[in-house]
Design an enzyme around this catalytic site. Structure first.
Site, short mmCIF file in Angstrom:
data_model
loop_
_atom_site.label_atom_id
_atom_site.label_comp_id
_atom_site.label_asym_id
_atom_site.label_seq_id
_atom_site.Cartn_x
_atom_site.Cartn_y
_atom_site.Cartn_z
N ASP A 21 0.83 -1.21 0.00
CA ASP A 21 0.00 0.00 0.00
C ASP A 21 0.86 1.26 0.00
OD1 ASP A 21 -2.30 1.45 -0.02
OD2 ASP A 21 -2.78 1.17 2.10
N ASN A 69 -10.70 -2.77 -6.44
CA ASN A 69 -9.86 -1.82 -7.20
C ASN A 69 -10.44 -1.45 -8.58
OD1 ASN A 69 -6.68 -3.08 -5.93
ND2 ASN A 69 -7.87 -1.35 -5.24
C1 FPP Z 1 -1.91 0.05 -3.40
O1 FPP Z 1 -1.43 1.37 -3.34
C2 FPP Z 1 -1.31 -0.67 -4.52
C3 FPP Z 1 -2.02 -1.30 -5.51
C4 FPP Z 1 -3.49 -1.30 -5.56
C5 FPP Z 1 -1.35 -1.95 -6.64
C6 FPP Z 1 -0.10 -2.72 -6.29
C7 FPP Z 1 0.54 -3.17 -7.53
C8 FPP Z 1 1.87 -3.10 -7.78
C9 FPP Z 1 2.88 -2.62 -6.81
C10 FPP Z 1 2.38 -3.63 -9.04
C11 FPP Z 1 2.88 -4.98 -8.70
C12 FPP Z 1 3.20 -5.76 -9.85
C13 FPP Z 1 3.37 -7.10 -9.75
C14 FPP Z 1 3.72 -7.87 -10.96
C15 FPP Z 1 3.15 -7.83 -8.50
P1 FPP Z 1 -2.47 2.56 -3.50
O2 FPP Z 1 -2.61 2.87 -4.95
O3 FPP Z 1 -3.77 2.21 -2.83
O4 FPP Z 1 -1.76 3.72 -2.74
P2 FPP Z 1 -2.44 4.90 -1.90
O5 FPP Z 1 -3.12 4.25 -0.73
O6 FPP Z 1 -1.29 5.74 -1.50
O7 FPP Z 1 -3.39 5.60 -2.80
#
Ligand code: FPP
Length: 246
Positions: A21, A69
């Site tokens: 996250d 998501n």
């Molecule tokens: C949450 O951060 C993250 C995600 C929903 C996506 C995670 C995906 C990756 C790191 C890519 C990984 C790739 C592979 C192949 C495993 P957020 O967007 O909710 O962050 P925020 O809370 O700061 O808005």
């Protein structure tokens, strides 16, 4: 000095699950679009995988895309899906070099065809690797998984294969997404949020929870080592009292 040396390699978790996250906030801090954060998040995935190889952790489950998501802005969802497709396609050689076998959990039906296509290729290409099992949770939620298991069990009851009062925990586990994999002993969430967000709710019944303020793209090998060291300081009682563990 690395804290790796302080870790007891004979007492590492066999399975670590991570809620990655903070990508969006990290990108905002850099004055960039959210997708920039997800792209850098892939680097953190590489770091953590290498750390798992070094520690001898056998299973790593990453929450890459939840069923919720899809409700994000279309631009972010499309970008994230493209990133997943490209990353899975580009990382096969590296996965093989590190002895990593790829798996996925979640509802594949709604994933873009390109994503399923690359996933299947990468799973097949890595199926003989035995060092680490990397499990990507894609279009996953624990409630979806539990509901599916209930439906499967209900079918077995309907067909006479199972009797309602004879259903065992094992029958239920077999109907979940990771039959045969051990439950995670350690669950990590980055970015200073203290929630489980519908991730592996059945499997984490006895997991140790570790929360860190680090945003996911900033999460490095040393951060995983720190989490494992913290895990090793915990007394896991499973409902017993301390004296019974000695
Ligand atoms: C949450 O951060 C993250 C995600 C929903 C996506 C995670 C995906 C990756 C790191 C890519 C990984 C790739 C592979 C192949 C495993 P957020 O967007 O909710 O962050 P925020 O809370 O700061 O808005």
């Amino acid at each position: 000095m690395s804290i790796f040396k302080s870790i007891d390699l004979t007492k590492c978790p066999e399975h670590i699950a991570i809620i990655m996250d903070g990508n969006g906030r990290w990108a905002k801090q850099q004055g960039e679009m959210r997708l920039f954060g997800h792209t850098y998040g892939v680097e953190a995935v590489r770091e953590v995988l290498k750390a798992c190889v070094e520690l001898g952790v056998k299973y790593l489950t990453l929450y890459a895309f939840s069923t919720e998501n899809w409700n994000r802005p279309k631009e972010e969802v499309d970008g994230l899906m493209n990133l997943l497709v490209d990353t899975i396609a580009n990382e096969v050689d590296e996965l093989n070099e590190n002895g990593v076998r790829l798996h996925s959990i979640g509802d594949e039906n709604q994933l873009p065809e390109a994503c399923n296509h690359e996933l299947n290729i990468a799973k097949k290409a890595t199926e003989h690797n035995t060092k680490v099992n990397l499990i990507l949770a894609l279009n996953y939620s624990a409630r979806w998984e539990i509901l599916n298991a209930v439906k499967e069990i209900a079918q077995k009851v309907k067909s006479g294969e199972l009797k309602p009062n004879e259903i065992q925990e094992n029958d239920f586990c077999s109907a979940l997404s990771m039959p045969g994999f051990p439950d995670p002993e350690l669950m990590i969430r980055t970015s200073g949020e203290y929630r489980l967000s519908n991730f592996l709710l059945w499997q984490i019944a006895y997991s140790e929870l570790y929360f860190t303020d680090k945003l996911w793209p900033d999460f490095k090998k040393e951060d995983l080592f720190e989490a494992v060291l913290d895990f090793q300081s915990r007394e896991r009682r499973f409902g017993l009292v301390s004296e019974q563990l000695k």
